[in-house]
Design a protein around this motif. Sequence first.
Motif, PDB file in Angstrom:
ATOM      1  N   VAL A 170       4.785   0.391  -0.594  1.00 37.47           N
ATOM      2  CA  VAL A 170       3.598   1.061  -0.062  1.00 37.47           C
ATOM      3  C   VAL A 170       2.339   0.308  -0.492  1.00 37.47           C
ATOM      4  O   VAL A 170       1.344   0.273   0.244  1.00 37.47           O
ATOM      5  CB  VAL A 170       3.558   2.552  -0.473  1.00 37.47           C
ATOM      6  N   LEU A 171       2.362  -0.337  -1.662  1.00 35.69           N
ATOM      7  CA  LEU A 171       1.199  -1.114  -2.123  1.00 35.69           C
ATOM      8  C   LEU A 171       0.972  -2.336  -1.244  1.00 35.69           C
ATOM      9  O   LEU A 171      -0.168  -2.688  -0.947  1.00 35.69           O
ATOM     10  CB  LEU A 171       1.377  -1.537  -3.586  1.00 35.69           C
ATOM     11  N   TRP A 216      -2.387  -2.917   0.829  1.00 31.41           N
ATOM     12  CA  TRP A 216      -3.160  -4.159   0.710  1.00 31.41           C
ATOM     13  C   TRP A 216      -3.424  -4.748   2.104  1.00 31.41           C
ATOM     14  O   TRP A 216      -4.550  -5.157   2.399  1.00 31.41           O
ATOM     15  CB  TRP A 216      -2.418  -5.174  -0.172  1.00 31.41           C
ATOM     16  N   SER A 217      -2.404  -4.768   2.959  1.00 29.51           N
ATOM     17  CA  SER A 217      -2.575  -5.296   4.327  1.00 29.51           C
ATOM     18  C   SER A 217      -3.595  -4.481   5.107  1.00 29.51           C
ATOM     19  O   SER A 217      -4.406  -5.033   5.859  1.00 29.51           O
ATOM     20  CB  SER A 217      -1.235  -5.299   5.074  1.00 29.51           C
ATOM     21  N   THR A 218      -3.572  -3.159   4.940  1.00 30.65           N
ATOM     22  CA  THR A 218      -4.532  -2.287   5.622  1.00 30.65           C
ATOM     23  C   THR A 218      -5.946  -2.575   5.137  1.00 30.65           C
ATOM     24  O   THR A 218      -6.881  -2.700   5.945  1.00 30.65           O
ATOM     25  CB  THR A 218      -4.182  -0.809   5.386  1.00 30.65           C
ATOM     26  N   PHE A 265     -13.838   0.437  -9.385  1.00 30.19           N
ATOM     27  CA  PHE A 265     -12.512   0.428  -9.994  1.00 30.19           C
ATOM     28  C   PHE A 265     -12.593   0.954 -11.430  1.00 30.19           C
ATOM     29  O   PHE A 265     -11.768   1.758 -11.856  1.00 30.19           O
ATOM     30  CB  PHE A 265     -11.918  -0.988  -9.975  1.00 30.19           C
ATOM     31  N   GLY A 266     -13.595   0.521 -12.161  1.00 34.64           N
ATOM     32  CA  GLY A 266     -13.788   0.993 -13.532  1.00 34.64           C
ATOM     33  C   GLY A 266     -14.006   2.494 -13.594  1.00 34.64           C
ATOM     34  O   GLY A 266     -13.438   3.184 -14.450  1.00 34.64           O
ATOM     35  N   GLU A 267     -14.820   3.012 -12.681  1.00 32.77           N
ATOM     36  CA  GLU A 267     -15.074   4.462 -12.641  1.00 32.77           C
ATOM     37  C   GLU A 267     -13.784   5.233 -12.382  1.00 32.77           C
ATOM     38  O   GLU A 267     -13.510   6.240 -13.032  1.00 32.77           O
ATOM     39  CB  GLU A 267     -16.097   4.783 -11.553  1.00 32.77           C
ATOM     40  N   ASP A 271      -5.892   6.681  -6.689  1.00 31.67           N
ATOM     41  CA  ASP A 271      -7.245   6.130  -6.507  1.00 31.67           C
ATOM     42  C   ASP A 271      -7.396   4.791  -7.233  1.00 31.67           C
ATOM     43  O   ASP A 271      -7.976   3.851  -6.700  1.00 31.67           O
ATOM     44  CB  ASP A 271      -8.309   7.100  -7.039  1.00 31.67           C
ATOM     45  N   VAL A 272      -6.871   4.715  -8.459  1.00 33.84           N
ATOM     46  CA  VAL A 272      -6.958   3.472  -9.235  1.00 33.84           C
ATOM     47  C   VAL A 272      -6.232   2.343  -8.511  1.00 33.84           C
ATOM     48  O   VAL A 272      -6.762   1.234  -8.380  1.00 33.84           O
ATOM     49  CB  VAL A 272      -6.382   3.661 -10.663  1.00 33.84           C
ATOM     50  N   LEU A 273      -5.021   2.624  -8.026  1.00 37.11           N
ATOM     51  CA  LEU A 273      -4.266   1.580  -7.322  1.00 37.11           C
ATOM     52  C   LEU A 273      -4.987   1.137  -6.054  1.00 37.11           C
ATOM     53  O   LEU A 273      -5.066  -0.061  -5.764  1.00 37.11           O
ATOM     54  CB  LEU A 273      -2.848   2.064  -7.016  1.00 37.11           C
ATOM     55  N   TYR A 274      -5.515   2.086  -5.303  1.00 37.15           N
ATOM     56  CA  TYR A 274      -6.272   1.740  -4.091  1.00 37.15           C
ATOM     57  C   TYR A 274      -7.462   0.840  -4.446  1.00 37.15           C
ATOM     58  O   TYR A 274      -7.664  -0.212  -3.840  1.00 37.15           O
ATOM     59  CB  TYR A 274      -6.757   3.012  -3.376  1.00 37.15           C
TER      60      TYR A 274
END
Length: 164
Positions: A52-53, A57-59, A88-90, A113-116
């Motif tokens: 899914v990652l 990433w492609s999207t 990303f830090g937030e 959210d972090v992974l996105y």
Amino acid sequence: MPKKPVKSAAADAKPKKVASAKPKVKAKPKGVGAASHPPVPLLNPAAPNAQVLDRLWSTILARKAADPLVSHSARLLSRGVNKVAQKFGEESVECLIEAVAGNRTALIAESADVLYHLLVMWVAAGVRPEDVWLELQRREGISGITEKASRPMLLSIAETRKIP
């Protein structure tokens, strides 16, 4: 004639209470320490997986050229890598807060959210997932302590060091 053993004054005294060999341990507050979390079950082969990652990433990469008014990814990417890294830090801090609070449901949502935002940062910085997968593969089977010790010491602008 054999001598009688000498009786000490201490022998006549009442025995004192001796402290237990086990020290008293204060209970940890709920959510503190590894013992407060339930064991993590093994992966379910039928469940969604890390592929899914790659699709995400492609999207994100495809949305890079989209209108920032209609695409969140395009809006983030249009602001540049510094703002993407800040976001990303937030999100990472929010994830940490939920982990410490022991809020499993919120931790799962914040982790997504972090992974996105990590993937958005990769797109902004020109990093491809396979670059990261190759690095993870290189480290496979190597102790984290050994791997970290093998890295060259790099000085940052502020000359700070990460906590080991």
